[in-house]
Write a protein that holds these residues in place. Structure first.
Motif, short mmCIF file in Angstrom:
data_model
loop_
_atom_site.label_atom_id
_atom_site.label_comp_id
_atom_site.label_asym_id
_atom_site.label_seq_id
_atom_site.Cartn_x
_atom_site.Cartn_y
_atom_site.Cartn_z
N GLN A 264 0.85 -1.18 0.00
CA GLN A 264 0.00 0.00 0.00
C GLN A 264 0.89 1.23 0.00
O GLN A 264 1.48 1.59 1.01
CB GLN A 264 -0.91 -0.02 1.24
CG GLN A 264 -1.81 -1.22 1.31
CD GLN A 264 -2.74 -1.33 0.11
OE1 GLN A 264 -3.36 -0.37 -0.29
NE2 GLN A 264 -2.80 -2.51 -0.47
N ALA A 265 1.00 1.87 -1.14
CA ALA A 265 1.92 2.99 -1.28
C ALA A 265 1.48 4.16 -0.41
O ALA A 265 0.29 4.47 -0.32
CB ALA A 265 1.98 3.43 -2.74
N GLU B 158 0.77 8.00 0.75
CA GLU B 158 0.18 9.11 0.01
C GLU B 158 1.13 10.30 0.02
O GLU B 158 1.73 10.64 1.05
CB GLU B 158 -1.16 9.50 0.63
CG GLU B 158 -1.90 10.59 -0.14
CD GLU B 158 -3.25 10.91 0.48
OE1 GLU B 158 -3.83 11.93 0.11
OE2 GLU B 158 -3.71 10.12 1.34
N GLN C 185 3.13 10.85 -6.99
CA GLN C 185 2.36 9.69 -6.54
C GLN C 185 2.45 8.53 -7.52
O GLN C 185 2.55 7.36 -7.12
CB GLN C 185 0.90 10.08 -6.33
CG GLN C 185 0.05 9.00 -5.66
CD GLN C 185 0.43 8.78 -4.20
OE1 GLN C 185 0.32 9.68 -3.39
NE2 GLN C 185 0.89 7.56 -3.88
N ALA C 186 2.46 8.85 -8.81
CA ALA C 186 2.58 7.80 -9.83
C ALA C 186 3.91 7.06 -9.69
O ALA C 186 3.97 5.83 -9.83
CB ALA C 186 2.45 8.41 -11.22
N ASN D 83 3.76 4.87 -6.49
CA ASN D 83 2.96 3.67 -6.76
C ASN D 83 3.75 2.65 -7.56
O ASN D 83 3.65 1.44 -7.34
CB ASN D 83 1.68 4.05 -7.50
CG ASN D 83 0.75 4.90 -6.65
OD1 ASN D 83 0.89 4.96 -5.43
ND2 ASN D 83 -0.21 5.56 -7.29
N TYR E 111 6.05 0.60 -5.45
CA TYR E 111 5.35 -0.36 -4.60
C TYR E 111 4.60 -1.42 -5.39
O TYR E 111 4.00 -2.31 -4.80
CB TYR E 111 4.35 0.38 -3.69
CG TYR E 111 4.95 0.90 -2.41
CD1 TYR E 111 4.67 0.28 -1.20
CD2 TYR E 111 5.79 2.00 -2.40
CE1 TYR E 111 5.20 0.75 -0.01
CE2 TYR E 111 6.32 2.49 -1.23
CZ TYR E 111 6.04 1.86 -0.03
OH TYR E 111 6.57 2.34 1.14
N ARG E 112 4.60 -1.34 -6.71
CA ARG E 112 3.71 -2.18 -7.52
C ARG E 112 3.97 -3.67 -7.32
O ARG E 112 3.05 -4.47 -7.26
CB ARG E 112 3.86 -1.80 -9.00
CG ARG E 112 2.84 -2.48 -9.91
CD ARG E 112 2.75 -1.74 -11.22
NE ARG E 112 2.19 -0.41 -11.02
CZ ARG E 112 2.66 0.71 -11.59
NH1 ARG E 112 3.72 0.64 -12.36
NH2 ARG E 112 2.10 1.87 -11.36
N ALA F 252 8.62 7.01 -0.62
CA ALA F 252 8.44 5.55 -0.69
C ALA F 252 9.21 4.82 0.40
O ALA F 252 8.72 3.83 0.96
CB ALA F 252 8.86 5.04 -2.07
#
Length: 534
Positions: free
Chosen positions: A22-23, A25, A48-49, A52, A55-56, A204
């Motif tokens: 869960q990345a 915010e 944010q991209a 994410n 963390y994918r 991150a």
């Protein structure tokens, strides 16, 4: 069946990998170094991209996180030692994911992704035998020096960070004076991509650092003064040679040369390493010898300021105290005339007696020394005196004597650990270590005269790690005459760097620095005449 489904859901919910997946915010305000960064919505979406994306893949993220938590304690220590903000540690994750032998498309190598020329300009050795870009301690120290140099000119850690990717000249051209001295910045769609990419890595990993590595590994450091081999060191540490080769790819031949102290890293499961706030380059411990951790002082004396005008008063500082480079040897009268100061005051500032000689090419203080030094301790070297130690660290000699309850040079012993900040308690035993702890001899600053017959090569060093200047001894010995060098000049052209000039004329970067009194910033000006001595 229903109970099994509920259990399955609970297991998924509390799975560590999925929790980490869960990345976090991206906030509207990010505190970075000593700055406040305000993000608009567009910038937040872009960052944010990237967060994410990191963390994918939970498994990939865990592998990278283990590397981060293995190496980052060392990175944190070295950055602290060098006076660089702790936040810069996330930059090494962005650069290489902490893969020691990572190579970029532009042939940048190692943890901090240095090209060969830039690495040598920040005192790293890069050749067939040693590549310090792959050494976590050496490369982090080099990165810290590089960032500090840029920060001195940009006065903004955010733009200094960007300059790590585009160079100092590129950052100056890109930012101009817009952010110089600013402590608040607005980040939007037009902000430079490298800074936003860094912020994604900071967000991150910020909440994930400091964890235990999942398999219980801890990375330990072992300072080695060669010549020796990884095989010999492996026997001393009780690990396999292949293990050391895996974690020390900076020594591809397995040989550790004797030019300076190198740090070998190795894994010990479940044993937490002791990491002092400031690391010392210690030699390996012999049988029966006690390893004593002392503060690093190999960088002393610290010379800052306009070293090209070091002979003029008020241009340079030694350990943060104004000083001047002596241009004539002999009596203190000549030095007093050089700095336009009364002899009595100059003697008092430098703890000099009436008959103590002045050495050409040495630094002397023109402001009062301090009651305590920046370093906590000093290891006495053979031949050192109380006066010389006081000059190295910029501490008043009577303070040095009082702190250690030592009042005569005859009471000094090589290997003694002298206190420079605190007082030794009555009855407290003075610790002893091997005096070879200080592996680099300080380099004497050279004074340039118009006489081309003067041979100054004896004062230069081929070791780029020796970035200090020798303060004077009270006794002056005559040097053996040598043949005069061939002296000529190189006129700096656009795009020239110290490394490029050194390579063109087949000399070392450290020699160019010494011959031309060039400071740590390595700055050159188009049209500047660089002296070459062969």
């Amino acid at each position: 069946m229903r109970k099994l489904n509920i259990l399955y859901i609970l297991l998924i919910f509390f799975s560590p990998s999925l929790v980490w997946a869960q990345a976090p915010e991206v906030p509207s305000v990010i505190y970075f170094a000593d700055m406040t960064l305000r993000l608009n919505e567009q910038a937040k979406r872009e960052i944010q991209a990237d967060v994410n994306a990191l963390y994918r893949n939970p498994n990939y993220f865990q592998v990278k996180l283990d590397r981060v938590n293995l190496y980052l304690p060392i990175v944190e220590r070295v950055l602290k030692e060098q006076g660089v903000p702790d936040d810069m540690k996330y930059l090494v994750i962005q650069e290489s994911s902490l893969i020691s032998d990572a190579v970029s498309t532009s042939n940048a190598v190692g943890f901090w992704q240095f090209k060969k020329g830039t690495a040598e300009e920040v005192f790293m050795r890069v050749d067939h035998e040693v590549d310090e870009r792959k050494n976590i301690v050496s490369s982090t120290r080099g990165a810290a020096l590089y960032l500090k140099k840029h920060q001195n000119h940009l006065n903004n850690w955010a733009t200094a960070l960007v300059s790590y990717q585009m160079g100092l000249g590129g950052a100056r051209a890109y930012f101009g004076e817009q952010y110089k001295g600013k402590r608040t910045m607005d980040i939007d769609r037009n902000s430079y991509w490298y800074l936003k990419k860094y912020l994604a890595h900071k967000i991150a990993f910020e909440g994930q650092t400091g964890r235990l590595v999942s398999n219980g590994d801890f990375l330990h450091e072992y300072a080695v003064k060669g010549p020796t081999t990884l095989a010999q060191v492996a026997k001393q540490l009780g690990v396999s040679e292949n293990h050391l080769k895996e974690y020390n790819k900076w020594a591809p031949t397995g040989h550790i040369p004797g030019d300076k102290t190198y740090v070998v890293t190795y894994i010990q499961k479940g044993i937490v390493p002791a990491r002092p706030a400031i690391q010392t380059d210690l030699p390996p411990v012999g049988a029966g010898q006690e390893l004593v951790q002392v503060s690093s002082y190999s960088a002393y004396p610290k010379i800052t300021g306009n070293t090209s005008n070091a002979t003029q008063r008020g241009q340079v500082s030694v350990n943060g105290i104004q000083a001047v480079l002596a241009v004539n040897s002999g009596s203190i009268e000549k030095l007093a005339q050089q700095v336009d100061m009364k002899e009595r005051k100059l003697r008092k500032l430098n703890d000099l007696g009436k008959s103590d000689p002045i050495q050409e090419g040495q630094y002397y203080y023109t402001k009062r020394k301090k009651g305590k030094a920046e370093a906590a301790e000093h290891v006495v070297q053979p031949g050192e005196t109380l006066w010389k130690i006081s000059q190295i660290h910029g501490i008043r000699m009577h303070s040095l004597k009082a702190k250690n309850r030592i009042y005569k040079d005859s009471d000094l012993q090589p290997g003694m650990i002298l206190k420079l900040r605190d007082y030794r308690k009555r009855g407290e035993k003075i610790q002893l270590v091997s005096p070879s702890i200080r592996t680099a001899s300080p380099v004497q600053a050279n004074v340039r005269k118009a006489d081309p017959e003067r041979n100054d090569d004896t004062a230069t060093s081929n070791n780029p790690s020796q970035n200090t200047v020798r303060l004077p001894d009270k006794s002056v010995t005559a040097s053996t005459p040598t043949a005069p060098p061939r002296v000529f000049e190189h006129v700096v052209e656009p795009g020239d760097t110290l490394y490029a000039i050194a390579r063109k004329h087949q000399v070392s970067v450290s020699q160019l620095r010494d011959w031309n009194l060039i400071g740590e910033d390595n700055l050159l000006k188009v049209g500047q005449k660089i002296v070459i001595r062969k």
